[in-house]
Design an enzyme around this catalytic site. Structure first.
Site, mmCIF file in Angstrom:
data_model
loop_
_atom_site.group_PDB
_atom_site.id
_atom_site.type_symbol
_atom_site.label_atom_id
_atom_site.label_comp_id
_atom_site.label_asym_id
_atom_site.label_seq_id
_atom_site.Cartn_x
_atom_site.Cartn_y
_atom_site.Cartn_z
ATOM 1 N N GLY A 22 3.240 1.128 58.227
ATOM 2 C CA GLY A 22 4.411 1.983 58.385
ATOM 3 C C GLY A 22 5.680 1.195 58.641
ATOM 4 N N ALA A 23 5.861 0.096 57.906
ATOM 5 C CA ALA A 23 6.929 -0.846 58.243
ATOM 6 C C ALA A 23 8.178 -0.700 57.392
ATOM 7 C CB ALA A 23 6.398 -2.276 58.122
ATOM 8 N N ASN A 24 8.299 0.388 56.640
ATOM 9 C CA ASN A 24 9.489 0.547 55.813
ATOM 10 C C ASN A 24 10.630 1.228 56.561
ATOM 11 O OD1 ASN A 24 7.645 2.910 55.417
ATOM 12 N ND2 ASN A 24 9.473 3.731 54.409
ATOM 13 N N THR A 25 10.348 1.770 57.752
ATOM 14 C CA THR A 25 11.385 2.471 58.505
ATOM 15 C C THR A 25 11.043 2.455 59.993
ATOM 16 O OG1 THR A 25 12.651 4.545 58.629
ATOM 17 C CG2 THR A 25 10.279 4.738 58.329
ATOM 18 N N GLY A 26 12.026 2.804 60.813
ATOM 19 C CA GLY A 26 11.783 3.043 62.235
ATOM 20 C C GLY A 26 11.209 1.864 62.993
ATOM 21 N N SER A 146 1.286 6.499 72.585
ATOM 22 C CA SER A 146 2.443 7.312 72.958
ATOM 23 C C SER A 146 2.214 7.898 74.340
ATOM 24 C CB SER A 146 2.625 8.448 71.945
ATOM 25 O OG SER A 146 3.499 9.450 72.418
ATOM 26 N N TYR A 172 -1.724 16.079 68.366
ATOM 27 C CA TYR A 172 -1.054 14.790 68.496
ATOM 28 C C TYR A 172 -1.553 14.058 69.736
ATOM 29 C CZ TYR A 172 2.704 11.325 68.956
ATOM 30 O OH TYR A 172 3.413 10.147 69.072
#
Length: 315
Positions: A22-26, A146, A172
């Site tokens: 998930g390293a394309n954003t945020g 989280s 979640y």
């Protein structure tokens, strides 16, 4: 340990190889960029390759892209095979990608989306890549959890995919609790090898795309309070980066923001909920995860009675 730890404290990463999901954003983008900036060879494991290529172009150093959709075990297996063909070692696996508060949906394999993406996809990926890490001194698996692991959270073994009813908040919470239980059980199993360690982190409340699925009843308060309770993705990535690179980190530890209620601030060692340390549930979750994914890790059963936080040091 430094009370004001920043990216300036990241040791030289030259010669190290990192995979960040998930390293394309945020948070994932900031994590990958910081590692690349310190000399690591970084692979952005992302669902959208085009976005990943654009992200890689904005980062310094040796950064490449690998297609990975954690909602599909076929994609996880294909990505792992591709990574194994191109890498001869792996120093850091950063299990960062995730979804939050999604409407009731299922992955390609029929798993509830949050549990399937946040936990089962990363469980499978880790198991398929771990033998690239076991011979590498100082290698680490860092899984992002989280504070949501405390909110209506439990492992619903009788209905893990919420087929009878659905609460996006509780689902979640289950997935983030699973991230921690996976980390602690993985550390127990890794302890016998003395090389790779498993560590967890959480970003506090960061202003990222994850909040787009926040339930309507919470969206307005979150919007109003955002300036007070959120921090930038760059700050939110610091606990993950500390867990991945600080020489003082021990296997089985958990890092988060050091401010009040762990909402924001510089990263420090934090505590997870008492139920996250239930070893019997951790072992049961591991067995269920193996059955659901079909992935078996390249080592035997955990040694009984071994504390997950007192077993191994990574440097």
């Amino acid at each position: 340990m430094s009370e004001q730890w920043t990216t300036a404290d990241i040791p030289d990463q030259r010669g190290r190889v990192a995979v960040v999901t998930g390293a394309n954003t945020g948070l994932g983008y900031e994590t990958a960029k910081a590692l690349a900036g310190r000399g690591a060879s970084v692979v952005l494991a992302v669902r959208d390759v085009e976005k990943g290529e654009r992200a890689a172009a904005r980062m310094p150093g040796d950064v490449t892209v690998q297609a990975l959709d954690l909602c599909s075990l076929d994609s996880v297996r294909t990505a792992a095979a591709a990574l194994r063909s191109r890498l001869d070692r792996l120093d850091l696996l950063i299990n960062n990608a995730g979804v939050m508060y999604t409407p009731k949906q299922a992955t390609a394999d029929g798993f509830e989306t949050q549990f399937g993406t946040n936990h089962l996809g990363h469980f499978a990926l880790t198991g398929l890549l771990l033998d690239l890490m076991l011979p590498v001194p100082g290698s680490r698996v860092v899984t992002v959890s989280s504070t949501g692991h405390r909110i209506r959270a439990a492992i619903h073994f009788d209905d893990p995919h919420w087929e009878r009813s659905y609460s996006r908040i509780a689902a979640y919470g289950q997935s983030k609790l699973a991230n921690l239980m996976f980390t602690y059980e993985l550390q127990r199993r890794l302890a016998a090898h003395g090389t790779t360690v498993a560590v967890a982190a959480h970003p506090g409340v960061s202003d990222t795309e994850l909040i787009r699925n926040t339930p309507a009843v919470l969206r307005l308060p979150v919007t109003w309070l955002a300036p007070l309770i959120t921090q930038t993705p760059a700050m939110g990535a610091l606990p993950t980066l500390r867990a991945a690179t600080d020489p003082a980190v021990l296997g089985g530890q958990y890092y988060g923001p050091g401010g009040r209620f762990e909402v924001k601030g510089h990263p420090r060692l934090v505590a997870s909920s008492p139920q996250s340390h239930d070893a019997a549930v951790q072992r049961r979750l591991w067995a269920v995860s193996e059955d659901l994914t079909g992935v078996r890790f390249p080592f035997g059963e955990a040694r009984q009675g071994l504390s997950p936080s007192g077993s191994a040091t990574a440097g």
